[in-house]
Write a protein that holds these residues in place. Structure first.
Motif, PDB file in Angstrom:
ATOM      1  N   PRO A 237       5.048   9.283  -6.925  1.00 35.63           N
ATOM      2  CA  PRO A 237       4.922  10.733  -6.725  1.00 35.63           C
ATOM      3  C   PRO A 237       4.768  11.100  -5.249  1.00 35.63           C
ATOM      4  O   PRO A 237       4.136  10.367  -4.470  1.00 35.63           O
ATOM      5  CB  PRO A 237       3.646  11.091  -7.513  1.00 35.63           C
ATOM      6  N   ALA A 238       5.336  12.230  -4.899  1.00 36.44           N
ATOM      7  CA  ALA A 238       5.254  12.688  -3.512  1.00 36.44           C
ATOM      8  C   ALA A 238       3.819  12.990  -3.104  1.00 36.44           C
ATOM      9  O   ALA A 238       3.483  12.944  -1.923  1.00 36.44           O
ATOM     10  CB  ALA A 238       6.137  13.926  -3.329  1.00 36.44           C
ATOM     11  N   ASN A 239       2.963  13.301  -4.084  1.00 37.36           N
ATOM     12  CA  ASN A 239       1.574  13.657  -3.768  1.00 37.36           C
ATOM     13  C   ASN A 239       0.610  12.512  -4.094  1.00 37.36           C
ATOM     14  O   ASN A 239      -0.555  12.745  -4.412  1.00 37.36           O
ATOM     15  CB  ASN A 239       1.162  14.924  -4.500  1.00 37.36           C
ATOM     16  N   ILE A 240       1.092  11.267  -4.015  1.00 37.09           N
ATOM     17  CA  ILE A 240       0.262  10.106  -4.344  1.00 37.09           C
ATOM     18  C   ILE A 240      -0.975  10.033  -3.454  1.00 37.09           C
ATOM     19  O   ILE A 240      -2.008   9.486  -3.847  1.00 37.09           O
ATOM     20  CB  ILE A 240       1.086   8.799  -4.226  1.00 37.09           C
ATOM     21  N   GLY A 241      -0.892  10.589  -2.245  1.00 36.87           N
ATOM     22  CA  GLY A 241      -2.024  10.529  -1.323  1.00 36.87           C
ATOM     23  C   GLY A 241      -3.016  11.649  -1.473  1.00 36.87           C
ATOM     24  O   GLY A 241      -4.041  11.676  -0.775  1.00 36.87           O
ATOM     25  N   ASP A 242      -2.751  12.581  -2.386  1.00 37.53           N
ATOM     26  CA  ASP A 242      -3.648  13.724  -2.608  1.00 37.53           C
ATOM     27  C   ASP A 242      -4.580  13.390  -3.763  1.00 37.53           C
ATOM     28  O   ASP A 242      -4.180  13.400  -4.924  1.00 37.53           O
ATOM     29  CB  ASP A 242      -2.818  14.972  -2.912  1.00 37.53           C
ATOM     30  N   ASP A 276      -3.765  -3.644  -2.484  1.00 42.16           N
ATOM     31  CA  ASP A 276      -3.016  -2.429  -2.782  1.00 42.16           C
ATOM     32  C   ASP A 276      -2.913  -2.134  -4.278  1.00 42.16           C
ATOM     33  O   ASP A 276      -2.584  -1.008  -4.659  1.00 42.16           O
ATOM     34  CB  ASP A 276      -1.604  -2.540  -2.211  1.00 42.16           C
ATOM     35  N   TYR A 277      -3.187  -3.133  -5.087  1.00 42.86           N
ATOM     36  CA  TYR A 277      -3.105  -2.931  -6.533  1.00 42.86           C
ATOM     37  C   TYR A 277      -3.885  -4.021  -7.249  1.00 42.86           C
ATOM     38  O   TYR A 277      -4.188  -5.086  -6.683  1.00 42.86           O
ATOM     39  CB  TYR A 277      -1.650  -2.944  -7.015  1.00 42.86           C
ATOM     40  N   THR A 278      -4.200  -3.759  -8.498  1.00 42.64           N
ATOM     41  CA  THR A 278      -4.742  -4.787  -9.383  1.00 42.64           C
ATOM     42  C   THR A 278      -3.767  -4.963 -10.542  1.00 42.64           C
ATOM     43  O   THR A 278      -2.999  -4.053 -10.859  1.00 42.64           O
ATOM     44  CB  THR A 278      -6.127  -4.401  -9.939  1.00 42.64           C
ATOM     45  N   ILE A 279      -3.796  -6.138 -11.152  1.00 39.39           N
ATOM     46  CA  ILE A 279      -2.909  -6.393 -12.283  1.00 39.39           C
ATOM     47  C   ILE A 279      -3.691  -7.050 -13.397  1.00 39.39           C
ATOM     48  O   ILE A 279      -4.526  -7.933 -13.161  1.00 39.39           O
ATOM     49  CB  ILE A 279      -1.694  -7.260 -11.871  1.00 39.39           C
ATOM     50  N   THR A 280      -3.441  -6.593 -14.609  1.00 39.50           N
ATOM     51  CA  THR A 280      -4.034  -7.182 -15.797  1.00 39.50           C
ATOM     52  C   THR A 280      -2.909  -7.655 -16.700  1.00 39.50           C
ATOM     53  O   THR A 280      -2.059  -6.859 -17.099  1.00 39.50           O
ATOM     54  CB  THR A 280      -4.911  -6.159 -16.553  1.00 39.50           C
ATOM     55  N   ASP A 293      -6.332   4.575  -2.540  1.00 43.03           N
ATOM     56  CA  ASP A 293      -6.884   4.692  -1.186  1.00 43.03           C
ATOM     57  C   ASP A 293      -6.210   3.736  -0.209  1.00 43.03           C
ATOM     58  O   ASP A 293      -6.532   3.700   0.975  1.00 43.03           O
ATOM     59  CB  ASP A 293      -8.392   4.449  -1.200  1.00 43.03           C
ATOM     60  N   SER A 294      -5.249   2.962  -0.712  1.00 39.10           N
ATOM     61  CA  SER A 294      -4.531   2.018   0.148  1.00 39.10           C
ATOM     62  C   SER A 294      -3.533   2.759   1.029  1.00 39.10           C
ATOM     63  O   SER A 294      -2.755   3.589   0.553  1.00 39.10           O
ATOM     64  CB  SER A 294      -3.799   0.988  -0.725  1.00 39.10           C
ATOM     65  N   ALA A 295      -3.519   2.420   2.301  1.00 36.37           N
ATOM     66  CA  ALA A 295      -2.568   3.048   3.232  1.00 36.37           C
ATOM     67  C   ALA A 295      -1.135   2.693   2.847  1.00 36.37           C
ATOM     68  O   ALA A 295      -0.228   3.525   2.966  1.00 36.37           O
ATOM     69  CB  ALA A 295      -2.863   2.591   4.658  1.00 36.37           C
ATOM     70  N   ALA A 296      -0.927   1.469   2.373  1.00 34.23           N
ATOM     71  CA  ALA A 296       0.429   1.048   1.982  1.00 34.23           C
ATOM     72  C   ALA A 296       0.912   1.821   0.770  1.00 34.23           C
ATOM     73  O   ALA A 296       2.106   2.144   0.661  1.00 34.23           O
ATOM     74  CB  ALA A 296       0.431  -0.453   1.690  1.00 34.23           C
ATOM     75  N   VAL A 297       0.013   2.145  -0.136  1.00 35.12           N
ATOM     76  CA  VAL A 297       0.374   2.936  -1.323  1.00 35.12           C
ATOM     77  C   VAL A 297       0.673   4.372  -0.914  1.00 35.12           C
ATOM     78  O   VAL A 297       1.662   4.972  -1.358  1.00 35.12           O
ATOM     79  CB  VAL A 297      -0.738   2.879  -2.381  1.00 35.12           C
TER      80      VAL A 297
END
Length: 501
Positions: A237-242, A276-280, A293-297
């Motif tokens: 999403p374009a607003n992933i950082g919001d 940057d992520y967790t996986i289950t 909150d990851s800058a890369a994300v």
């Protein structure tokens, strides 16, 4: 005053037309001498597929039935008062520069100087109406409004958000030739645009497998020894950082019961696990949860993220059922957005029953190897919890092959084979009392969907039985022989006496 008003009308017209011709940004400006106190502004939200958003679309301020796109419900727009900042910016500058700066400040979230007025969510035909917005403040100064798309729907991925819109009161209507009139527009129509992109899932090594069509359904014919490569492309999403708009973003893969993830094979673009992520990994599939909150994300806003991973058929796969894996994206833990699954996969198998050729009794512990049609390759298997022989690979020698053994019910079950012709060669009979079958005697054909109905009786002929010396059998022969001799002697004596008379 007439000259001043004419110049302001011309300026308003120029700025309104800029909504179509300058970076797709909606810009409207004002006049100084009007009697109207309030106006309505209606948001007409439109969404376009990737690559189909018009670069420039002139916004007239009136209803535009030919604007294009599809109405989008569920988008929240918030209107702010930015008058102080606007009037501060235009000192020593101009309206266009001031408006562009405000739009730039609001590109991600509303700036701190923006004072919230109201918020509404589009509904019906993608509309949200802000009714009775004042044209002036308590000091009679014209208000400048900022409209920002503060939230997007959770059931669709928005890759391009609407550009922030600055509306400086008042707005004049345009005539059929897009020339300004002297009438204030008391019912302003705005058409912000979104763009969405389709998430996709690919079966990357599909070309390695034969594709079969049965009853109109095409599937890849695979074995339980094959590795299946998948590629999943999702649009961030374009607003992933919001953090006010997106609080959670998850990517799921849920395979059918006969398919499972190869542990540890999931690659999530260039992102770093646990940073940057967790996986289950669960239920044969997985869930990737992006760390917002990851800058890369955050840098992925409006971009594509590609995941790659491997799967295999499970040891308990149903040979008669096609297997598929469904992927989805879930925003803010809302309804999952399903992604069209790729070509399904299917395998096959066969069942045999070992029997005595004369009595029909089932026989245990007969041993066999499975070969290809020309008996040049030999199969290896593992055994699952159900006692099925699950194909793993082909080897070059009989000694390296797996011997499949008939169980207490005389049953032999092999699964995970491709469609085709095979040979079942006996290596050991149930006991020394049976004749070993000649290689090539038992042939069978595997076809997906016909495992359940398959059952071939494999019969062993018992060897001829001779009684043991001194055993119970010899006594029977002695008794019978003696009886026959006594009978013959009596008959002979009787015949002789009659002859002498």
């Amino acid at each position: 005053m007439k000259t001043n008003k004419f110049l302001q009308v011309i300026l308003a017209t120029i700025l309104l037309l800029t909504t179509a011709f300058v970076s797709n940004q909606h810009i409207v400006s004002a006049d100084d001498n009007v009697d109207v106190k309030n106006t309505n502004i209606t948001i007409n939200k439109r969404i376009f597929d990737e690559g189909k958003t018009p670069a420039n679309k002139q916004n007239t301020g009136d209803v535009m039935s030919d604007f294009g796109g599809q109405p989008l419900n569920g988008s929240e727009f918030t209107v702010y008062n930015v008058s102080d900042q606007y009037y501060s910016l235009i000192k020593g500058s101009d309206q266009n520069t001031a408006i562009a700066k405000i739009q730039q400040d609001a590109a991600s979230v509303a700036p701190d100087y923006a004072k919230k007025v109201d918020a509404k969510t589009t509904a019906g035909q993608g509309q949200a109406t802000f009714a009775n917005l004042p044209l002036t403040d308590s000091n009679g100064k014209y208000i400048v409004y900022l409209f920002v798309e503060t939230k997007t729907p959770n059931n669709v991925t928005i890759t391009k958000r609407a550009v922030p819109m600055v509306v400086a009161m008042p707005i004049y209507k345009l005539d059929a030739n897009l020339k300004p009139t002297n009438d204030i527009n008391k019912d302003i129509q705005l058409y912000p645009k979104n763009e969405t992109a389709k998430d996709t899932k690919e079966f990357s090594n599909l070309g390695q497998f034969n594709q079969v069509t049965v009853n109109g359904t095409t599937f890849a014919n695979v074995t339980t020894g094959d590795t299946l490569n998948y590629k999943l492309t999702v649009n961030i999403p374009a607003n992933i950082g919001d953090s006010n708009a997106v609080t959670s973003y998850k990517i799921n893969d849920k395979p059918s019961a006969g398919l499972a993830l190869v542990a540890g094979t999931v690659k999530v673009g260039s992102l770093v696990k646990d940073t940057d992520y967790t996986i289950t990994e669960h239920d044969g599939g997985f869930t990737v949860d992006l760390k917002l909150d990851s800058a890369a994300v955050k840098a992925l806003a409006g971009q594509k993220l590609q995941l790659a991973y491997n799967m295999t058929l499970t040891a308990t796969v149903d040979p008669d059922a096609l297997q598929s894996n469904k992927a989805s994206v879930q925003i803010n833990n809302d309804t999952e957005q399903q992604i069209t699954p790729p070509t399904p996969v299917g395998t096959g198998g066969y069942k045999f029953t070992k029997k005595d050729a004369q009595t029909g009794k089932v026989l245990q512990n007969a041993k066999f190897v499975v070969t290809n049609k020309d008996q040049s390759k030999f199969a290896t298997f593992t055994t699952n919890a159900n006692g099925d022989n699950v194909f793993t690979k082909w080897v070059d020698t009989k000694d390296a092959a797996t011997k499949v053994v008939s169980d207490a019910n005389g049953s032999i079950r092999v699964i995970g084979l491709l469609n085709g012709d095979y040979v079942l060669n006996e290596t050991d009979t149930p006991s020394a009392n049976y004749v070993l079958l000649k290689d090539g005697t038992i042939t069978f054909t595997v076809e997906h969907g016909k495992y359940g109905a398959s059952n071939l009786d494999v019969k062993n002929t018992p060897k001829g039985l001779l009684p043991s010396t001194g055993g119970a059998g010899i006594y029977a022969f002695i008794i019978i022989g003696a009886a026959m001799m006594i009978g013959a002697y009596i008959w002979f004596k009787k015949s002789r006496q009659q002859a002498e008379v």
